[in-house]
Design a protein around this motif. Structure first.
Motif, short mmCIF file in Angstrom:
data_model
loop_
_atom_site.label_atom_id
_atom_site.label_comp_id
_atom_site.label_asym_id
_atom_site.label_seq_id
_atom_site.Cartn_x
_atom_site.Cartn_y
_atom_site.Cartn_z
N VAL A 203 -10.99 12.04 -22.39
CA VAL A 203 -12.03 10.36 -22.83
C VAL A 203 -11.91 9.31 -22.45
O VAL A 203 -10.74 8.89 -22.44
CB VAL A 203 -11.58 10.32 -24.41
CG1 VAL A 203 -13.34 9.22 -25.31
CG2 VAL A 203 -11.92 11.72 -24.67
N ASN A 204 -12.56 9.10 -21.73
CA ASN A 204 -12.64 7.26 -21.24
C ASN A 204 -11.36 7.51 -19.71
O ASN A 204 -10.21 6.00 -19.78
CB ASN A 204 -12.60 6.25 -21.86
CG ASN A 204 -13.62 5.14 -22.77
OD1 ASN A 204 -14.54 6.58 -22.11
ND2 ASN A 204 -13.44 5.35 -24.32
N GLY A 205 -11.30 8.03 -19.30
CA GLY A 205 -9.84 8.08 -18.42
C GLY A 205 -8.98 9.07 -18.92
O GLY A 205 -7.73 9.06 -18.33
N ASN A 206 -8.48 9.21 -20.44
CA ASN A 206 -7.47 9.26 -20.48
C ASN A 206 -7.47 10.88 -21.90
O ASN A 206 -8.95 10.79 -22.05
CB ASN A 206 -6.92 8.13 -21.77
CG ASN A 206 -7.32 6.89 -21.58
OD1 ASN A 206 -6.39 7.05 -20.47
ND2 ASN A 206 -7.72 5.92 -22.09
N ILE A 236 -11.07 13.55 -30.16
CA ILE A 236 -11.75 12.84 -29.00
C ILE A 236 -12.77 11.56 -29.75
O ILE A 236 -11.97 10.02 -29.27
CB ILE A 236 -12.81 13.37 -29.00
CG1 ILE A 236 -12.54 14.57 -27.74
CG2 ILE A 236 -14.39 13.16 -28.45
CD1 ILE A 236 -13.77 15.53 -27.67
N TYR A 237 -12.81 11.38 -31.19
CA TYR A 237 -12.99 10.24 -31.80
C TYR A 237 -11.51 9.19 -32.53
O TYR A 237 -11.69 8.05 -32.01
CB TYR A 237 -13.53 10.74 -33.13
CG TYR A 237 -14.97 11.42 -33.41
CD1 TYR A 237 -15.88 11.07 -31.48
CD2 TYR A 237 -14.85 12.42 -33.87
CE1 TYR A 237 -16.94 11.19 -31.71
CE2 TYR A 237 -16.63 12.93 -33.84
CZ TYR A 237 -17.44 12.39 -33.14
OH TYR A 237 -18.68 12.85 -33.06
N LEU A 264 -19.53 0.35 -27.49
CA LEU A 264 -18.33 1.49 -27.59
C LEU A 264 -18.65 2.65 -26.16
O LEU A 264 -19.36 3.33 -25.47
CB LEU A 264 -18.07 3.03 -28.87
CG LEU A 264 -17.64 2.15 -30.43
CD1 LEU A 264 -17.85 3.09 -30.97
CD2 LEU A 264 -16.79 1.37 -30.31
N PRO A 265 -17.11 2.13 -25.61
CA PRO A 265 -17.00 3.08 -24.68
C PRO A 265 -16.65 4.61 -25.18
O PRO A 265 -15.75 4.59 -25.35
CB PRO A 265 -16.10 2.60 -23.64
CG PRO A 265 -15.31 1.27 -24.02
CD PRO A 265 -16.09 1.17 -25.52
N ALA A 266 -17.39 6.04 -24.28
CA ALA A 266 -17.12 7.11 -25.40
C ALA A 266 -17.55 8.04 -23.97
O ALA A 266 -18.38 8.91 -24.66
CB ALA A 266 -17.72 6.99 -25.96
N VAL A 284 -19.89 13.30 -20.22
CA VAL A 284 -21.33 12.69 -20.60
C VAL A 284 -21.14 12.00 -21.42
O VAL A 284 -19.78 10.73 -21.65
CB VAL A 284 -20.67 13.54 -22.36
CG1 VAL A 284 -22.16 13.04 -24.11
CG2 VAL A 284 -20.85 15.55 -21.92
N PRO A 285 -21.73 10.83 -20.69
CA PRO A 285 -21.98 9.28 -20.83
C PRO A 285 -21.64 8.49 -22.21
O PRO A 285 -21.78 9.38 -23.28
CB PRO A 285 -22.72 9.25 -19.92
CG PRO A 285 -24.06 9.39 -20.51
CD PRO A 285 -23.35 11.32 -20.30
#
Length: 340
Positions: A203-206, A236-237, A264-266, A284-285
């Motif tokens: 998620v966002n690279g993490n 994830i959330y 929010l970046p997600a 998934v953007p």
């Protein structure tokens, strides 16, 4: 090629013809099921929003002579949460055979099911039924194969704002994607579902220990959202915002104030091993995070991942960003960036 329509709930459907003379019926092309089920004149008030097939007007209709059947679904084809009870989504079905045509090609004597009752949850649907496209060729698709059609189909699924979505039966439309197609082998278990083995989620690279585990994911063109176990969903959330909370009014769903979600970046990435052994990431953007306001809480926007312990599914939120090739013959799924 079949023109496919898109509506605001991330549902894609198109026309087939049933019977002789042909009656045009709109159906969802659903990789998550096998058979053809269509609304019929045997169905009462709950089917009044759909075009109904009249078997009495078809000279090629053949009764099966079998007892009517019951089938239940975990979800509809919109953004509703996965059901925890069979009473929410079920059909009563009357079995028979008839001629089916799609894209100008007819297949005689295809097994199909007439809907004689559907739960009211299906009633708002603008289409008349479901055409299954499982990983085991059956029914209409099996008949097309017997006529020499290559054993694959491809989806070009687009947002409603773009339109012109397409289903290509037996081929690949190279004008609809960028770059090369990456193929991932199916996890084959005889169920007919399109399953891939994911090696992890970021998620966002993490990522986290919970997300970096292997899981089997079903790819389902008849589902809009992503469905994961609760532990994965909340992991994830947690990477996106502490303000994403469960909506107790609709168990399995989550939401966040609509005023917050747009910034929010997600970006959520699912990793797979390709046929060549390389890592392929299906992304998934961030703009898919919001499904839209809850009906009962319009100030809260539903987020795209629902939690359910028995289903792990990727649906339309990912497919409209990739051109997908569903290769029945080689038991694999192909992905290339949509050429929108």
């Amino acid at each position: 090629m079949v023109d496919t329509f898109t509506d605001s709930l991330k549902r894609w459907y198109g026309d087939i013809q049933v019977g002789t003379p042909p009656q045009t019926m709109s159906v969802v092309f659903d990789s998550g099921s096998t058979d053809l089920e269509i609304a019929s004149t045997l169905c009462g008030e709950t089917c009044n929003n759909q075009v109904k097939f009249d078997a009495n007007k078809s000279s090629t209709w053949v009764e099966s002579g079998e007892e009517d059947e019951y089938i239940s679904f975990a979800t509809g084809v919109g953004v509703d949460p996965v059901s925890t009870t069979e009473d929410d989504w079920y059909l009563l079905l009357h079995k028979g055979n008839d001629t089916i045509a799609v894209g100008g090609v007819s297949v005689p004597n295809v097994e199909l099911y007439l809907i004689t009752y559907q739960t009211p949850t299906f009633s708002p649907d603008p289409f008349s039924g479901i055409q299954g496209l499982s990983s085991n060729a059956a029914g209409l698709f099996a008949g097309l194969q017997q006529q020499g059609l290559p054993s694959l189909f491809s989806f070009y699924l687009t947002p409603k704002s773009v339109g012109n979505a397409e289903l290509t039966l037996g081929g690949i439309d190279t004008s609809k994607f960028k770059g090369n197609i990456t193929y991932v082998p199916l996890k084959v278990d005889g169920s007919g579902t399109w399953q891939l083995t994911s090696t992890g989620i970021t998620v966002n690279g993490n990522s986290t220990t919970t997300l970096q585990k292997e899981r089997i994911i079903i790819f389902d063109s008849g589902t809009s959202n992503i469905v994961l176990p609760k532990e994965d969903t909340e992991a994830i959330y947690a990477q996106i915002s502490p303000n994403i909370k469960p909506n107790d009014d609709e168990p399995g769903t989550y939401g966040i104030p609509c005023s917050e979600i747009g910034s929010l970046p997600a970006e959520i990435s699912f990793a797979f091993k390709s046929e060549s052994g390389d890592t392929f990431e299906l992304v998934v953007p961030s703009d898919e995070l919001s499904v839209g306001p809850f009906r009962n809480k319009p100030e809260v926007c539903q987020t795209l991942i629902n939690a359910q312990e028995f289903f792990t599914v990727i649906g339309g939120s990912a497919f409209k960003h990739y051109y997908t090739v569903w290769d029945v013959g080689n038991q694999r799924l192909g992905f290339a960036l949509n050429g929108i």
